[in-house]
Design a protein around this motif. Structure first.
Motif, PDB file in Angstrom:
ATOM      1  N   ASP A  38     -16.589  30.674 -96.567  1.00 27.99           N
ATOM      2  CA  ASP A  38     -15.406  31.330 -97.095  1.00 27.99           C
ATOM      3  C   ASP A  38     -14.694  30.433 -98.098  1.00 27.99           C
ATOM      4  O   ASP A  38     -15.028  29.259 -98.295  1.00 27.99           O
ATOM      5  CB  ASP A  38     -14.447  31.732 -95.964  1.00 27.99           C
ATOM      6  CG  ASP A  38     -14.021  30.532 -95.126  1.00 27.99           C
ATOM      7  OD1 ASP A  38     -14.381  29.395 -95.502  1.00 27.99           O
ATOM      8  OD2 ASP A  38     -13.356  30.736 -94.108  1.00 27.99           O
TER       9      ASP A  38
ATOM     10  N   THR B 182     -16.448  44.338 -99.337  1.00 22.79           N
ATOM     11  CA  THR B 182     -16.207  42.918 -99.081  1.00 22.79           C
ATOM     12  C   THR B 182     -17.450  42.135 -99.503  1.00 22.79           C
ATOM     13  O   THR B 182     -18.561  42.471 -99.088  1.00 22.79           O
ATOM     14  CB  THR B 182     -15.907  42.658 -97.594  1.00 22.79           C
ATOM     15  OG1 THR B 182     -14.720  43.362 -97.220  1.00 22.79           O
ATOM     16  CG2 THR B 182     -15.706  41.174 -97.344  1.00 22.79           C
ATOM     17  N   ASN B 183     -17.244  41.108-100.297  1.00 23.13           N
ATOM     18  CA  ASN B 183     -18.343  40.248-100.736  1.00 23.13           C
ATOM     19  C   ASN B 183     -18.469  39.087 -99.756  1.00 23.13           C
ATOM     20  O   ASN B 183     -17.562  38.255 -99.634  1.00 23.13           O
ATOM     21  CB  ASN B 183     -18.091  39.726-102.155  1.00 23.13           C
ATOM     22  CG  ASN B 183     -19.269  38.959-102.703  1.00 23.13           C
ATOM     23  OD1 ASN B 183     -20.408  39.135-102.247  1.00 23.13           O
ATOM     24  ND2 ASN B 183     -19.025  38.101-103.670  1.00 23.13           N
ATOM     25  N   VAL B 184     -19.595  39.028 -99.045  1.00 19.04           N
ATOM     26  CA  VAL B 184     -19.812  38.019 -98.009  1.00 19.04           C
ATOM     27  C   VAL B 184     -20.580  36.845 -98.615  1.00 19.04           C
ATOM     28  O   VAL B 184     -21.654  37.015 -99.191  1.00 19.04           O
ATOM     29  CB  VAL B 184     -20.578  38.614 -96.818  1.00 19.04           C
ATOM     30  CG1 VAL B 184     -20.834  37.545 -95.760  1.00 19.04           C
ATOM     31  CG2 VAL B 184     -19.793  39.769 -96.214  1.00 19.04           C
TER      32      VAL B 184
ATOM     33  N   THR C  13     -22.754  42.246-100.565  1.00 21.23           N
ATOM     34  CA  THR C  13     -21.643  43.194-100.549  1.00 21.23           C
ATOM     35  C   THR C  13     -21.769  44.151 -99.362  1.00 21.23           C
ATOM     36  O   THR C  13     -22.777  44.828 -99.212  1.00 21.23           O
ATOM     37  CB  THR C  13     -21.600  43.994-101.856  1.00 21.23           C
ATOM     38  OG1 THR C  13     -21.477  43.089-102.957  1.00 21.23           O
ATOM     39  CG2 THR C  13     -20.411  44.950-101.855  1.00 21.23           C
ATOM     40  N   HIS C  14     -20.714  44.197 -98.537  1.00 24.67           N
ATOM     41  CA  HIS C  14     -20.629  45.123 -97.410  1.00 24.67           C
ATOM     42  C   HIS C  14     -19.617  46.211 -97.770  1.00 24.67           C
ATOM     43  O   HIS C  14     -18.477  45.901 -98.139  1.00 24.67           O
ATOM     44  CB  HIS C  14     -20.177  44.409 -96.132  1.00 24.67           C
ATOM     45  CG  HIS C  14     -21.194  43.445 -95.590  1.00 24.67           C
ATOM     46  ND1 HIS C  14     -21.655  42.363 -96.316  1.00 24.67           N
ATOM     47  CD2 HIS C  14     -21.824  43.408 -94.380  1.00 24.67           C
ATOM     48  CE1 HIS C  14     -22.522  41.698 -95.573  1.00 24.67           C
ATOM     49  NE2 HIS C  14     -22.649  42.310 -94.416  1.00 24.67           N
TER      50      HIS C  14
ATOM     51  N   THR D 161     -13.322  38.836-100.019  1.00 29.44           N
ATOM     52  CA  THR D 161     -14.404  37.889 -99.743  1.00 29.44           C
ATOM     53  C   THR D 161     -14.372  37.485 -98.285  1.00 29.44           C
ATOM     54  O   THR D 161     -13.321  37.523 -97.634  1.00 29.44           O
ATOM     55  CB  THR D 161     -14.294  36.636-100.627  1.00 29.44           C
ATOM     56  OG1 THR D 161     -13.012  36.012-100.398  1.00 29.44           O
ATOM     57  CG2 THR D 161     -14.447  36.985-102.093  1.00 29.44           C
ATOM     58  N   ALA D 162     -15.521  37.102 -97.767  1.00 24.64           N
ATOM     59  CA  ALA D 162     -15.637  36.644 -96.384  1.00 24.64           C
ATOM     60  C   ALA D 162     -16.834  35.709 -96.303  1.00 24.64           C
ATOM     61  O   ALA D 162     -17.542  35.471 -97.283  1.00 24.64           O
ATOM     62  CB  ALA D 162     -15.798  37.835 -95.428  1.00 24.64           C
ATOM     63  N   ALA D 163     -17.060  35.155 -95.106  1.00 24.04           N
ATOM     64  CA  ALA D 163     -18.170  34.231 -94.893  1.00 24.04           C
ATOM     65  C   ALA D 163     -19.054  34.764 -93.777  1.00 24.04           C
ATOM     66  O   ALA D 163     -18.600  35.463 -92.860  1.00 24.04           O
ATOM     67  CB  ALA D 163     -17.655  32.836 -94.539  1.00 24.04           C
ATOM     68  N   ILE D 164     -20.337  34.430 -93.856  1.00 25.51           N
ATOM     69  CA  ILE D 164     -21.294  34.855 -92.834  1.00 25.51           C
ATOM     70  C   ILE D 164     -20.885  34.286 -91.476  1.00 25.51           C
ATOM     71  O   ILE D 164     -20.479  33.123 -91.367  1.00 25.51           O
ATOM     72  CB  ILE D 164     -22.720  34.409 -93.215  1.00 25.51           C
ATOM     73  CG1 ILE D 164     -23.213  35.177 -94.441  1.00 25.51           C
ATOM     74  CG2 ILE D 164     -23.682  34.622 -92.068  1.00 25.51           C
ATOM     75  CD1 ILE D 164     -24.604  34.773 -94.889  1.00 25.51           C
TER      76      ILE D 164
ATOM     77  N   PRO E 140     -19.768  39.836 -90.229  1.00 29.03           N
ATOM     78  CA  PRO E 140     -20.918  40.042 -91.132  1.00 29.03           C
ATOM     79  C   PRO E 140     -22.036  39.057 -90.817  1.00 29.03           C
ATOM     80  O   PRO E 140     -21.794  37.884 -90.564  1.00 29.03           O
ATOM     81  CB  PRO E 140     -20.321  39.792 -92.522  1.00 29.03           C
ATOM     82  CG  PRO E 140     -19.149  38.896 -92.269  1.00 29.03           C
ATOM     83  CD  PRO E 140     -18.610  39.268 -90.923  1.00 29.03           C
TER      84      PRO E 140
ATOM     85  N   GLU F 157     -25.542  38.019 -96.217  1.00 29.89           N
ATOM     86  CA  GLU F 157     -24.853  37.626 -97.441  1.00 29.89           C
ATOM     87  C   GLU F 157     -24.982  38.743 -98.475  1.00 29.89           C
ATOM     88  O   GLU F 157     -26.050  39.319 -98.637  1.00 29.89           O
ATOM     89  CB  GLU F 157     -25.455  36.333 -97.987  1.00 29.89           C
ATOM     90  CG  GLU F 157     -24.740  35.798 -99.217  1.00 29.89           C
ATOM     91  CD  GLU F 157     -25.351  34.512 -99.716  1.00 29.89           C
ATOM     92  OE1 GLU F 157     -24.849  33.967-100.716  1.00 29.89           O
ATOM     93  OE2 GLU F 157     -26.343  34.053 -99.101  1.00 29.89           O
TER      94      GLU F 157
END
Length: 323
Positions: A233, A227-229, A207-208, A141-144, A202, A205
């Motif tokens: 986070d 990675t799901n953005v 899946t990358h 997971t990550a954040a924009i 990223p 928002e």
């Protein structure tokens, strides 16, 4: 006319004395495809007469394991024992090796052959092929607008391979949730031979998918990670949860205080109710006393009032007679 004839003869002489680029000749062969410890790697082939040739052996990690130089015979042939395979070690592990011969007189042309160093020499059981493995490590997971780091590992026969990431990972890219892809070929940095990383920010928002393509010595390998953005986070969400828990704890403490105060108020109400009941009883008793006193007062007042009425009647009679 004589000048033209002389010029033509000169051109012919130049053509005869100029080496023909199409006459380049270089051949390479080995006495086997698979080798075990203590076996000899014999190389043979043909080049130009009395030509200096460079012989190299590349280990599975693409490092040079052996380097030598020989001179061909007068007929251009060569036959040379390049290596006696040692017991496997960190310098000579089992795996696929590349034998290369390089010409020093034919514009640097070369020939290569892959051979296998194994515990057995059975060709049926040990195919001679180079296998490149690519592993991709990306956060789940990550954040924009927050950078993340993606790691890539490339190996062959268990050994780390590769030097320049721009060549090794030249067609690597990331698939965005919107459907487009962004190349990452020039963004990788080397952490160690065979270990690379890229910092990616990223902007969408969703899946990358990081699609890594490794190309080494004619062999291609693929690896991917997703990675799901999110909008924020997990760290930010965790902080908010901690803050909410703190607020809930404070609210719980205040509710406990209010509960205790309400419990005291209930006791006060009970006492007030008992006191009111007692006061009502006292008032009832007082009313009874007042009623009795009123009866006694009436008993005392009636004779007096009657006497006063009698006196008034007598006076009225006396006055009547005088008239």
């Amino acid at each position: 006319m004589k000048f033209q004839i002389l010029f033509s003869v000169l051109i012919v002489l130049l053509i005869i004395n100029t080496p023909n680029s199409f006459s380049e000749e270089l051949e390479l062969f080995t006495n086997s495809k698979v080798y075990a410890p203590s076996h000899t790697l014999q190389v043979y082939g043909k080049g130009l007469p009395e030509e200096n040739l460079i012989l190299r052996i590349f280990a599975p990690d693409e490092s040079i394991a052996k380097f030598d130089q020989i001179t061909t015979e007068s007929d251009g042939s060569f036959n040379y024992g390049l290596l006696t395979w040692p017991q496997p070690s960190t310098n000579f592990p089992y795996g696929t090796y590349t034998v290369e011969v390089i010409s020093t007189q034919q514009n640097g042309i070369s020939q290569k052959i892959d051979v296998k160093f194994s515990s057995t020499t059975e060709l049926v059981d040990v195919p001679v092929e180079r296998i490149v493995n690519t592993l991709v490590f990306a956060p789940e997971t990550a954040a924009i607008n927050h950078p993340i780091r993606v790691f890539v590992q490339t190996t062959s026969d268990g050994l780390l391979i590769g030097n320049e990431p721009s060549k090794l990972l030249g067609t690597t890219h990331v698939h965005l949730p919107s459907g487009i892809s962004i190349p990452l070929s020039n963004s990788f940095k080397t952490l160690h031979q065979g270990l690379y990383f890229v910092d990616y920010v990223p902007r969408e928002e969703g899946t990358h998918v990081f699609h890594v393509v490794a190309f080494s010595q004619g062999t291609t390998s693929h690896g991917s990670a997703a990675t799901n953005v999110l909008r924020q986070d997990l760290g930010g969400i965790s902080e908010q949860i901690i803050t909410l828990n703190s607020i809930l704890d404070e609210t719980s403490e205040e509710l406990n205080v209010l509960k205790s105060e309400i419990a005291g108020f209930d006791t006060t109400l009970d006492r007030a109710s008992v006191q009111i009941d007692e006061n009502i009883g006292t008032i009832s008793t007082s009313v009874e006393f007042i009623t009795e006193a009123s009866s006694q007062l009436n008993a005392l007042m009636l004779p007096i009032i009657a006497s006063i009425g009698l006196i008034v009647a007598l006076q009225v009679t006396i006055l009547t007679r005088r008239r």
